[in-house]
Design a protein around this motif. Structure first.
Motif, PDB file in Angstrom:
ATOM      1  N   LEU B 379      14.797  24.815  11.233  1.00 24.08           N
ATOM      2  CA  LEU B 379      14.096  24.249  10.110  1.00 24.08           C
ATOM      3  C   LEU B 379      13.335  23.148  10.656  1.00 24.08           C
ATOM      4  CD1 LEU B 379      16.516  23.932   7.173  1.00 24.08           C
ATOM      5  CD2 LEU B 379      14.341  24.838   6.859  1.00 24.08           C
ATOM      6  N   VAL B 380      13.811  22.441  11.602  1.00 25.66           N
ATOM      7  CA  VAL B 380      13.323  21.369  12.260  1.00 25.66           C
ATOM      8  C   VAL B 380      12.166  21.691  13.071  1.00 25.66           C
ATOM      9  CG1 VAL B 380      13.758  19.370  14.108  1.00 25.66           C
ATOM     10  CG2 VAL B 380      15.722  20.087  12.282  1.00 25.66           C
ATOM     11  N   VAL B 381      12.428  22.693  13.774  1.00 25.92           N
ATOM     12  CA  VAL B 381      11.277  23.058  14.813  1.00 25.92           C
ATOM     13  C   VAL B 381       9.928  23.471  13.838  1.00 25.92           C
ATOM     14  CG1 VAL B 381      10.625  24.594  16.542  1.00 25.92           C
ATOM     15  CG2 VAL B 381      12.787  23.809  16.702  1.00 25.92           C
ATOM     16  N   GLN B 382      10.203  24.346  12.895  1.00 27.44           N
ATOM     17  CA  GLN B 382       9.252  24.841  11.933  1.00 27.44           C
ATOM     18  C   GLN B 382       8.479  23.627  11.368  1.00 27.44           C
ATOM     19  OE1 GLN B 382      10.564  27.366   8.908  1.00 27.44           O
ATOM     20  NE2 GLN B 382       9.817  29.028   9.886  1.00 27.44           N
ATOM     21  N   ALA B 383       9.234  22.607  10.897  1.00 28.92           N
ATOM     22  CA  ALA B 383       8.552  21.505  10.234  1.00 28.92           C
ATOM     23  C   ALA B 383       7.826  20.984  11.411  1.00 28.92           C
ATOM     24  CB  ALA B 383       9.620  20.556   9.613  1.00 28.92           C
ATOM     25  N   SER B 384       8.114  20.683  12.736  1.00 27.93           N
ATOM     26  CA  SER B 384       7.395  20.021  13.502  1.00 27.93           C
ATOM     27  C   SER B 384       6.199  20.679  14.126  1.00 27.93           C
ATOM     28  CB  SER B 384       8.301  19.693  14.794  1.00 27.93           C
ATOM     29  OG  SER B 384       7.791  19.966  15.920  1.00 27.93           O
ATOM     30  N   VAL B 385       6.163  22.083  14.135  1.00 31.84           N
ATOM     31  CA  VAL B 385       4.914  22.824  14.453  1.00 31.84           C
ATOM     32  C   VAL B 385       3.989  22.899  13.520  1.00 31.84           C
ATOM     33  CG1 VAL B 385       4.166  25.213  14.928  1.00 31.84           C
ATOM     34  CG2 VAL B 385       6.546  24.421  15.821  1.00 31.84           C
ATOM     35  N   ALA B 386       4.113  22.713  12.221  1.00 33.71           N
ATOM     36  CA  ALA B 386       3.283  22.686  11.232  1.00 33.71           C
ATOM     37  C   ALA B 386       3.606  21.828   9.884  1.00 33.71           C
ATOM     38  CB  ALA B 386       3.106  24.240  10.677  1.00 33.71           C
ATOM     39  N   PRO B 387       3.196  20.466  10.455  1.00 34.28           N
ATOM     40  CA  PRO B 387       4.011  19.534   9.607  1.00 34.28           C
ATOM     41  C   PRO B 387       3.514  19.665   8.202  1.00 34.28           C
ATOM     42  CG  PRO B 387       2.826  18.534  11.683  1.00 34.28           C
ATOM     43  CD  PRO B 387       2.381  19.888  11.488  1.00 34.28           C
ATOM     44  N   GLY B 388       2.548  19.888   7.770  1.00 34.73           N
ATOM     45  CA  GLY B 388       1.870  20.000   6.177  1.00 34.73           C
ATOM     46  C   GLY B 388       2.579  20.945   5.564  1.00 34.73           C
ATOM     47  N   HIS B 389       3.112  22.135   6.506  1.00 31.91           N
ATOM     48  CA  HIS B 389       3.747  23.070   5.606  1.00 31.91           C
ATOM     49  C   HIS B 389       4.900  23.239   5.494  1.00 31.91           C
ATOM     50  CE1 HIS B 389       3.318  27.503   4.933  1.00 31.91           C
ATOM     51  NE2 HIS B 389       4.387  27.694   5.797  1.00 31.91           N
ATOM     52  N   THR B 390       5.538  23.616   4.438  1.00 34.81           N
ATOM     53  CA  THR B 390       7.012  23.732   4.059  1.00 34.81           C
ATOM     54  C   THR B 390       7.225  25.218   3.719  1.00 34.81           C
ATOM     55  OG1 THR B 390       6.995  21.479   3.095  1.00 34.81           O
ATOM     56  CG2 THR B 390       9.044  23.060   3.034  1.00 34.81           C
ATOM     57  N   PRO B 391       7.522  26.055   5.007  1.00 35.11           N
ATOM     58  CA  PRO B 391       7.773  27.429   4.579  1.00 35.11           C
ATOM     59  C   PRO B 391       8.882  27.521   3.691  1.00 35.11           C
ATOM     60  CG  PRO B 391       8.327  27.001   6.963  1.00 35.11           C
ATOM     61  CD  PRO B 391       8.036  25.843   6.120  1.00 35.11           C
ATOM     62  N   ALA B 392       9.836  26.720   3.609  1.00 38.77           N
ATOM     63  CA  ALA B 392      10.751  26.953   2.782  1.00 38.77           C
ATOM     64  C   ALA B 392      10.372  26.678   1.247  1.00 38.77           C
ATOM     65  CB  ALA B 392      12.075  26.059   3.085  1.00 38.77           C
ATOM     66  N   ALA B 393       9.468  27.083   0.650  1.00 35.97           N
ATOM     67  CA  ALA B 393       8.819  26.725  -0.613  1.00 35.97           C
ATOM     68  C   ALA B 393       9.159  27.909  -1.706  1.00 35.97           C
ATOM     69  CB  ALA B 393       7.471  26.334  -0.498  1.00 35.97           C
TER      70      ALA B 393
END
Lengths: 393, 393
Positions: B379-393
C-alpha cells in the motif's frame, strides 16, 4: 466511492457524459467537466459529436457569475429507442424506452412455449410491438432479451445456443443482446432512478428464483463468467433444504415465489381458502401476497417467514460488500414488497456489520414487475449511445 | 473481464504502467502500449518521468521484426521501500518490501499492549526496524499499519481516533496509512503473485476472525464505508450460534481460529493431549493444526469440520460474485491450509453455480502469515509511485 482520476476521452466518456446529462436533466459544459473530471476540450469534442448525432441538444442558458451565460444541454429523448423483452415466470413483458429511460411502450403477452419456434416467435413479437407503437423504425436501436440464467446467447450461456440470438438478429435486422433478468433489473433501476455513478447499490430480484444485480460506479458487476448475482444460491443453512443446484440451504428454497407457493399449497388452511392448486406459480404467489397485504394472518405469516429468510442472505451480502443501498425489485416484490422491506430493514438495523457507521437504505422499486424489461431496453440504448463501450463489463 | 477502453494518462496510468512492468519483469514500450491500451505518446511521457524519478530503468534491448531493437524497461527494485506493520492476533509482523514486492526485511515482535502508548511504541518499532535493516532512509516512503476492523485511523474506523495515526506520522516524519488486515492481504497476494490486472480474485483471510479481500481489475474493492469483506459475518445457519455482532450463524463462530480453539478446548480427549489451556489462541490453534497435519484423528476432524463450515460461506460468495479464483491466506492457513483447500475444492466442485462453465481455482498463499504485512507495505509503495491515485478505492 468517489472517482479519483480523469477518465480518458474514449467511448466510456461518451457513456459517462450521456449518463451525467441524463441524471442532471439539464447541465452546462462547465458543470459537465466538474462532474466527470474530463478536460474542457474533451467535453467540447464529445458534446459536439453528440449534438451532431441528435443524441443531445441545447435547451437554453443560465446566467453565470463569471460573465457570459452558459448554454444548457439536455438529452433529446426521442432520438433513440431501445426495446426490451423480459421472459418472466409466466408472461412476457415488452418494453420500449427513449433515451432518458422513459417508458414509451409496454405490453404484456403470453410467453412463447418451447424453443423450436423461439426465434421466429420473438421476431414476430418484435415486429408487432414496434409497429403497434408507431415509433420511427430508423430510431429503434435493437432488442435485448432477458430471462433467468440460461437464456440462449447470453454471454456465458449454454454452449452452442447463440444461434437463437443470432437468428432473431437476422430476422429483425438489428442487434440483439441477451442478458440475465436480475442484472438487467439492476441496470433498469439505475436508469429509472437517475442514481449518480458514485452511488453503488445492490438489487434484490425476487421472481420464480432469486437473483441480485450490483451496480458499482455506474457499471454492472459481472464476475468471471457473467454469472455474478446468484443470490438465490447463498446458503442460509448448511444443513438445510436440498437445492437442485447441488448445495443445501440455498435461500431460493425458502424465499422465492416458488418456495412461497409450495409452502402455501402445503398449508391446508390457506389452500382451502385460495384456489392455489388451480393456478400457476406466479398467479398463486400473487394470491397469497394479496391475501397477506389484506390482513390474512396465515398468508402474512408465510410471507413474513420468507422475508426473514431472505433477510439473512441479504445481510450476508451487505456485510460482504459493505453496501449502503438496496433496491427490492422483481415480480415477487410487486404486492409483497413492503413485507420484505420491513423485515429486511429490521434485520439490517440489528445485525449489519457497518450499522454503526452508516445506515443501509432499503428501497422498493417503483416498477418491480417491469424493472428487468426496462433494464433490457436500457442495455440497448446504452450500447447504441457508446458503441465501443460495454458498461456491463 | 477484459478492459475495453483506453484509460487516461492520469495518475492511474502511472500505477497501471508500474504494475504491468512489475508483473512482466522486463517489457518494451511498444508492448506496454499493447497491454495498457494507452497511446504511445502517453507511454513515452510517463516512462520518461518514471526513469527520471529512478522508479524504472532501461535494462537491455531485444531484436524486433519491424527493424530497430526495442529497449526493455524494468522496475528499479531498490528505488523505493515500503514498511508494513501487521498487528496479528498475538504478535506483530514488520515487513519491508522493495518496488517489485520483494521482501527485504521481516521481523516478528510482541504486540504493544493497550492504546495509551500505542503511537509512541509503534514509532519506536518503526525506527528500530528500519535502522536494523540499514535501508537508505530517504527511500523509505512510509508506513502502513494493518489490523482487524477497528484500527484507529483506518478509513471508516472509529470516530475521533485518527489522532493515533496522525501521531505516528508526526513521530516518524512519514505518511502513515491504516488498513484492514484482510483487504491488505488481498493486495499482498496481488503483489506477490504478479497476477495480471484482468484476473479478479477473492482472498479468504483466516485469523482470530475471518475476513475477505476482493481485487477486481487490479484494485481493492472497498464498499460504502471501507468495510467490504466481512466474510466472517456471512451467516451459514439462520438459526445457528449467536454472534457478538448481533446476527446468528456467522461463519466466524464455526471456522475461525478462535472457534477452532474453543472447540478443541471443549474436547476432553484433545485437551488432555495438548496443553491448550496454557496457551493463547494463536498458539493453541497452531498446536491443533500441527496435530491434524500429523494425523491426529480428533484434531483433523475438528479442523475438517471448520473447513466444511467455511466452504459453505465461501461457496455463497463465489455464487454471488462469480469468482474464478480464490487465495486462502492468513495465519490460520499456515499449517492447516491444505485441510481447508481440500474441503473447499470438493464443495465448489459439487455445488458452485458456475461449475459447468468454469473451474474455480483455489490456491494457498505462499506466505499466509505475512500476506497482510506484505500488503501493508505494498500500500505504501503503491501510494508513493502514483501519489494522486488511490487504487484502494
Amino acid at each position: 466511492m468517489a472517482r479519483r482520476e480523469a477518465p480518458a476521452a474514449g467511448p466510456g466518456s461518451r457513456a459517462l457524459i450521456v449518463d451525467v446529462i441524463r441524471s442532471a436533466v439539464a447541465i452546462s459544459r462547465v458543470e459537465l467537466a466538474d462532474v466527470t473530471g474530463l478536460t474542457q476540450p474533451s467535453i467540447s469534442n464529445i458534446v459536439r459529436d453528440l449534438i451532431a448525432e441528435g443524441i443531445i441538444h441545447e435547451t437554453g442558458s443560465i446566467g453565470s457569475i463569471r460573465g457570459k451565460p452558459r448554454k444548457l444541454i439536455s438529452i433529446n429523448p426521442a432520438s433513440r429507442f431501445g426495446i426490451g423483452f423480459h421472459l418472466g415466470p409466466d408472461i412476457m413483458t415488452c418494453i420500449a424506452i427513449d433515451l432518458t429511460g422513459g417508458v414509451v411502450g409496454r405490453e404484456v403477452v403470453p410467453r412463447i412455449a418451447g424453443t423450436g419456434a423461439l426465434a421466429e416467435g420473438l421476431a414476430d413479437r418484435f415486429d408487432a410491438f414496434t409497429t403497434g407503437l408507431a415509433l420511427p423504425k430508423e430510431r429503434i436501436e435493437g432488442l435485448a432479451i432477458v430471462a433467468p440464467t440460461p437464456f440462449p446467447g447470453r454471454p456465458g450461456g449454454p454452449a452452442g445456443t447463440d444461434g437463437v440470438r443470432a437468428d432473431i438478429a437476422e430476422r429483425i435486422g438489428l442487434p440483439v443482446i441477451a442478458e440475465n433478468d436480475a442484472a438487467a433489473a439492476a441496470l433498469g433501476e439505475f436508469w429509472s432512478r437517475r442514481v449518480s455513478r458514485e452511488q453503488s447499490f445492490g438489487c434484490v430480484y425476487l421472481s420464480a428464483g432469486i437473483g441480485a444485480g450490483f451496480v458499482f460506479n455506474g457499471a454492472l458487476f459481472r464476475g468471471a463468467s457473467f454469472d455474478a448475482g446468484e443470490l438465490g444460491h447463498v446458503s442460509i443453512d448448511y444443513a438445510g433444504r436440498e437445492c437442485p443446484c447441488g448445495n443445501r440451504g440455498c435461500v431460493e428454497r425458502y424465499a422465492s415465489m416458488t418456495a412461497v407457493v409450495e409452502a402455501a399449497r402445503a398449508d391446508p388452511d390457506l389452500s382451502e381458502r385460495l384456489p392455489l392448486d388451480a393456478t400457476a406459480t406466479a398467479g398463486a404467489y400473487d394470491m397469497v401476497a394479496r391475501a397477506a397485504v389484506n390482513g390474512d394472518p396465515a398468508a402474512f405469516a408465510l410471507l413474513d417467514r420468507a422475508a426473514a429468510h431472505l433477510s439473512v442472505a441479504v445481510t450476508s451480502v451487505v456485510n460482504l460488500l459493505d453496501l449502503g443501498r438496496l433496491v427490492l425489485t422483481g415480480p415477487g416484490m410487486a404486492l409483497a414488497g413492503s413485507i420484505y422491506a420491513r423485515r429486511l430493514r429490521a434485520h439490517l438495523e440489528r445485525t449489519a456489520h457497518a450499522r454503526q457507521r452508516h445506515g443501509i437504505v432499503v428501497e422498493l422499486s417503483a416498477q418491480p414487475r417491469d424493472a428487468a424489461g426496462i433494464g433490457a431496453a436500457a442495455l440497448v440504448v446504452q450500447a447504441s449511445v457508446a458503441p465501443g463501450h460495454t458498461p456491463a463489463a
